[in-house]
Scaffold this motif. Sequence first.
Motif, short mmCIF file in Angstrom:
data_model
loop_
_atom_site.label_atom_id
_atom_site.label_comp_id
_atom_site.label_asym_id
_atom_site.label_seq_id
_atom_site.Cartn_x
_atom_site.Cartn_y
_atom_site.Cartn_z
N PRO A 27 14.40 -10.81 21.56
CA PRO A 27 14.59 -11.44 20.25
C PRO A 27 14.90 -12.94 20.34
CG PRO A 27 15.69 -9.32 20.29
CD PRO A 27 15.20 -9.58 21.69
N LYS A 28 15.57 -13.37 21.39
CA LYS A 28 15.85 -14.81 21.56
C LYS A 28 14.56 -15.59 21.71
CE LYS A 28 20.51 -15.03 22.42
NZ LYS A 28 21.31 -15.70 21.47
N THR A 29 13.54 -14.99 22.30
CA THR A 29 12.24 -15.65 22.44
C THR A 29 11.64 -15.89 21.06
OG1 THR A 29 11.89 -14.63 24.60
CG2 THR A 29 9.93 -15.45 23.45
N VAL A 30 11.74 -14.91 20.18
CA VAL A 30 11.23 -15.05 18.81
C VAL A 30 11.96 -16.18 18.09
CG1 VAL A 30 10.92 -13.89 16.59
CG2 VAL A 30 10.55 -12.63 18.71
N THR A 31 13.26 -16.26 18.29
CA THR A 31 14.05 -17.33 17.69
C THR A 31 13.60 -18.69 18.22
OG1 THR A 31 15.92 -15.84 17.39
CG2 THR A 31 16.40 -18.19 17.34
N ARG A 32 13.32 -18.78 19.51
CA ARG A 32 12.83 -20.04 20.09
C ARG A 32 11.46 -20.40 19.52
NH1 ARG A 32 15.49 -18.12 24.83
NH2 ARG A 32 13.61 -17.08 25.54
N TRP A 33 10.59 -19.41 19.35
CA TRP A 33 9.27 -19.67 18.75
C TRP A 33 9.45 -20.27 17.37
CZ3 TRP A 33 6.74 -14.24 19.76
CH2 TRP A 33 6.41 -14.12 21.12
N ALA A 34 10.36 -19.69 16.58
CA ALA A 34 10.59 -20.18 15.21
C ALA A 34 11.15 -21.60 15.23
CB ALA A 34 11.53 -19.24 14.47
N ALA A 35 12.10 -21.85 16.12
CA ALA A 35 12.70 -23.19 16.21
C ALA A 35 11.66 -24.23 16.61
CB ALA A 35 13.86 -23.18 17.21
N ALA A 36 10.69 -23.82 17.42
CA ALA A 36 9.64 -24.73 17.88
C ALA A 36 8.49 -24.83 16.87
CB ALA A 36 9.10 -24.27 19.23
N GLY A 37 8.54 -24.03 15.80
CA GLY A 37 7.49 -24.07 14.79
C GLY A 37 6.24 -23.29 15.15
N ARG A 38 6.33 -22.44 16.15
CA ARG A 38 5.16 -21.67 16.58
C ARG A 38 4.93 -20.43 15.73
NH1 ARG A 38 5.56 -20.52 22.56
NH2 ARG A 38 3.36 -20.05 22.26
N ILE A 39 5.98 -20.01 15.01
CA ILE A 39 5.87 -18.89 14.08
C ILE A 39 6.73 -19.25 12.87
CG2 ILE A 39 7.73 -17.61 15.23
CD1 ILE A 39 6.29 -15.02 14.47
N GLY A 40 6.20 -19.01 11.69
CA GLY A 40 6.92 -19.36 10.48
C GLY A 40 8.08 -18.42 10.22
N SER A 41 9.14 -18.96 9.68
CA SER A 41 10.28 -18.12 9.32
C SER A 41 10.93 -18.66 8.06
CB SER A 41 11.31 -18.08 10.46
OG SER A 41 11.93 -19.33 10.62
N ILE A 42 11.69 -17.81 7.43
CA ILE A 42 12.51 -18.24 6.30
C ILE A 42 13.94 -17.89 6.64
CG2 ILE A 42 10.64 -17.94 4.62
CD1 ILE A 42 12.16 -15.42 3.68
N ARG A 43 14.86 -18.50 5.92
CA ARG A 43 16.28 -18.23 6.13
C ARG A 43 16.83 -17.46 4.93
NH1 ARG A 43 19.13 -19.94 10.88
NH2 ARG A 43 17.83 -21.53 11.83
N THR A 44 17.62 -16.45 5.23
CA THR A 44 18.29 -15.70 4.17
C THR A 44 19.45 -16.55 3.66
OG1 THR A 44 19.89 -14.65 5.63
CG2 THR A 44 17.75 -13.53 5.34
N PRO A 45 20.04 -16.21 2.52
CA PRO A 45 21.21 -16.96 2.05
C PRO A 45 22.35 -16.97 3.08
CG PRO A 45 20.34 -15.63 0.27
CD PRO A 45 19.58 -15.24 1.52
N GLY A 46 22.39 -15.96 3.94
CA GLY A 46 23.41 -15.89 4.98
C GLY A 46 23.05 -16.67 6.23
N GLY A 47 21.85 -17.28 6.25
CA GLY A 47 21.44 -18.10 7.39
C GLY A 47 20.65 -17.39 8.47
N HIS A 48 20.30 -16.13 8.25
CA HIS A 48 19.53 -15.37 9.23
C HIS A 48 18.04 -15.64 9.08
CE1 HIS A 48 23.09 -13.09 10.36
NE2 HIS A 48 23.36 -13.01 9.06
N ARG A 49 17.32 -15.61 10.19
CA ARG A 49 15.86 -15.80 10.15
C ARG A 49 15.17 -14.49 9.79
NH1 ARG A 49 14.03 -20.64 12.39
NH2 ARG A 49 15.49 -21.61 13.80
N ARG A 50 14.13 -14.62 8.99
CA ARG A 50 13.27 -13.49 8.67
C ARG A 50 11.83 -13.98 8.75
NH1 ARG A 50 17.28 -11.43 9.68
NH2 ARG A 50 18.51 -9.98 8.47
N PHE A 51 10.94 -13.06 9.10
CA PHE A 51 9.54 -13.40 9.35
C PHE A 51 8.66 -12.56 8.44
CE2 PHE A 51 12.13 -14.09 13.02
CZ PHE A 51 11.76 -15.35 13.46
#
Length: 76
Positions: A27-51
């Motif tokens: 899962p940390k790899t997915v988070t790194r992909w999102a931070a690098a812009g390689r996969i789109g994500s949105i943030r929940t009101p609580g700050g969690h990433r969702r895809f």
Amino acid sequence: MYKGGVVESSDRLLTPGEVASLFRVDPKTVTRWAAAGRIGSIRTPGGHRRFRESEVRALLSGDEAGFAEESQATSH
């Protein structure tokens, strides 16, 4: 996808863990992909990433092998 700031129910949101299972990575790899812009994500009101499931499925059906191999090479 969005109508008045609300995600359409036809496009389910996946957690980093669910995306990681589909790509067979940590899962940390997915988070790194999102931070690098390689996969789109949105943030929940609580700050969690969702895809968006549709985007994840498109990546899986496209060049999944090249995407995962490149990510594993850069994550070591």
